[in-house]
Design an enzyme around this catalytic site. Structure first.
Site, mmCIF file in Angstrom:
data_model
loop_
_atom_site.group_PDB
_atom_site.id
_atom_site.type_symbol
_atom_site.label_atom_id
_atom_site.label_comp_id
_atom_site.label_asym_id
_atom_site.label_seq_id
_atom_site.Cartn_x
_atom_site.Cartn_y
_atom_site.Cartn_z
ATOM 1 N N LYS A 177 21.031 34.833 53.175
ATOM 2 C CA LYS A 177 19.983 33.630 52.972
ATOM 3 C C LYS A 177 18.339 33.804 54.070
ATOM 4 O O LYS A 177 17.505 33.492 53.312
ATOM 5 C CB LYS A 177 20.327 32.610 52.084
ATOM 6 C CG LYS A 177 19.844 31.011 51.892
ATOM 7 C CD LYS A 177 18.869 30.486 53.128
ATOM 8 C CE LYS A 177 20.284 29.778 53.505
ATOM 9 N NZ LYS A 177 19.879 28.402 54.557
ATOM 10 N N LYS A 199 14.582 28.545 64.269
ATOM 11 C CA LYS A 199 15.751 29.176 63.349
ATOM 12 C C LYS A 199 15.896 30.438 62.925
ATOM 13 O O LYS A 199 16.677 30.991 63.320
ATOM 14 C CB LYS A 199 15.805 27.989 61.886
ATOM 15 C CG LYS A 199 17.755 28.203 61.579
ATOM 16 C CD LYS A 199 18.505 27.570 62.803
ATOM 17 C CE LYS A 199 20.274 28.579 62.349
ATOM 18 N NZ LYS A 199 20.452 27.977 61.386
#
Length: 286
Positions: A238, A170
Site C-alpha cells: 500500500k 514517510k
C-alpha cells in the site's frame, strides 16, 4: 490532556497505553469494538462515534490503514469534524498520501481545527518501547501543542514542514527500507544459489558497510525462513502504491523503487500479503 485514540492495532494499542501511563485522559473509538476490549476492561471509555470522541477530546490521534480510512474518520458521517471544537487538533499517525494530508488540513483549518500528519517508523517494537521516529507535517504552533505527546511515544521528532510534509518523509523512508529488504533477499538468494551458508554470509555482512537494521532483523527472518508477519507485506505494498502514484504525478523517476514495486506486486499475487515482507525472498525463489 484529553486524548482520543483510534486504531488499536499492533502499534496503536501500546501507543495508547503509553499516553495513559503518562497521565493523559484517554478515550477510544474502534471500528471493531473487540479491538478495544482490553483497554475498556481497564476503565477506558469507548465512544459510540468518532464525533462523540472528538467532542470530549483536545487531541484525537488516529493510526489506521489508508487514506480513505482517514478521510472517512475525519469527514464521514458522524466523523471527527462534527465533534471537534475550535482549537482541537487531529494528529494522524497513519501512512497516507501527502495530497490527502494537505486536503484534510485545509478543510480542518476552515473550522479552526489543527492538523498534524505524523507518520512513524519503528514498527511494533518501536511502539512498545516508545522509541518511534516521528515525521511531522504541521504548522509550527500546532506541532508545539502536541510535542509533549510525541515525547511519550518516540525518541526522535522532526518537523519536516507544513501539512503533508510528514507523509513525504514517510514515503522516502518506506522506499529506502523496502528496497533494502529486496536487496537483502537478492543477496541471500545469490548466496544460496552458490550453495554457501546463508547464515554465515549474513553474519559477515553485518560486520561491514552492508550492515543495517534491515539486514539484522529482516535478514534474520529470511535466514530462519520465518515469514510470520512483523509488519504485513500488504501494508508496504500500500505504501509503495502511494509513492509510485506520487512519482508518476510529479514526473520523478524512481527506477529502483519501480522494480521493487513489481516484486511487491508479485508477492501480493502469490497470496503472501498478510505474511512478512521478508517474503520477497520467496518471490525470488519462485
Amino acid at each position: 490532556m484529553r486524548i482520543g485514540f483510534i486504531g488499536l492495532g499492533v502499534m496503536g494499542e501500546p501507543m495508547a497505553r503509553h499516553l495513559r501511563a503518562a497521565g493523559h485522559e484517554l478515550a477510544l473509538w474502534a471500528r471493531r469494538p473487540e479491538s478495544a476490549a482490553a483497554l475498556v476492561a481497564e476503565g477506558v471509555p469507548l465512544c459510540a462515534t468518532p464525533a462523540e470522541l472528538a467532542a470530549r477530546s483536545e487531541v484525537v490521534i488516529t493510526i489506521v490503514t489508508a487514506s480513505a480510512d482517514v478521510e472517512a474518520l475525519a469527514f464521514g458521517p458522524d466523523g471527527l469534524a462534527e465533534g471537534f471544537a475550535s482549537g482541537s487538533i487531529h494528529v494522524d499517525m497513519s501512512t497516507i498520501a501527502p495530497a490527502t494530508a494537505r486536503a484534510l488540513a485545509a478543510r480542518y483549518a476552515e473550522r479552526g481545527v489543527g492538523w498534524v500528519d505524523a507518520p512513524v517508523s519503528g514498527g511494533g517494537q518501536g511502539a512498545r518501547d516508545a522509541t518511534l521516529a516521528i515525521m511531522a507535517g504541521a504548522e509550527a504552533d500546532t506541532l508545539a501543542c502536541v510535542r509533549p505527546l510525541f515525547a511519550v511515544l518516540g525518541k526522535r521528532v522532526v518537523h519536516i514542514g507544513p501539512p503533508g510534509a510528514g507523509q513525504v518523509a514517510k514515503a522516502c523512508n518506506q522506499m529506502i527500507m523496502v528496497s533494502v529488504i529486496q536487496a537483502c533477499a537478492e543477496a541471500l538468494r545469490l548466496a544460496n544459489a552458490h550453495g554457501v551458508d546463508v547464515a554465515a554470509v549474513r553474519q559477515a555482512l553485518m560486520g561491514g558497510s552492508a550492515g543495517s537494521r534491515v539486514l539484522e532483523v529482516i535478514g534474520a527472518k529470511m535466514v530462519e525462513r520465518d515469514f510470520a508477519a512483523g509488519i504485513e507485506a500488504r501494508l508496504h505494498h500500500k505504501d509503495f502504491a502511494i509513492l509510485m502514484d506520487e512519482a508518476a504525478r510529479l514526473g520523478a523517476p524512481l527506477p529502483v523503487a519501480a522494480q521493487v514495486w513489481q516484486q511487491l506486486n508479485a508477492l501480493m499475487a502469490a497470496g503472501w500479503g498478510r505474511d512478512d515482507t521478508s517474503s520477497l525472498l520467496r518471490v525470488l525463489e519462485r
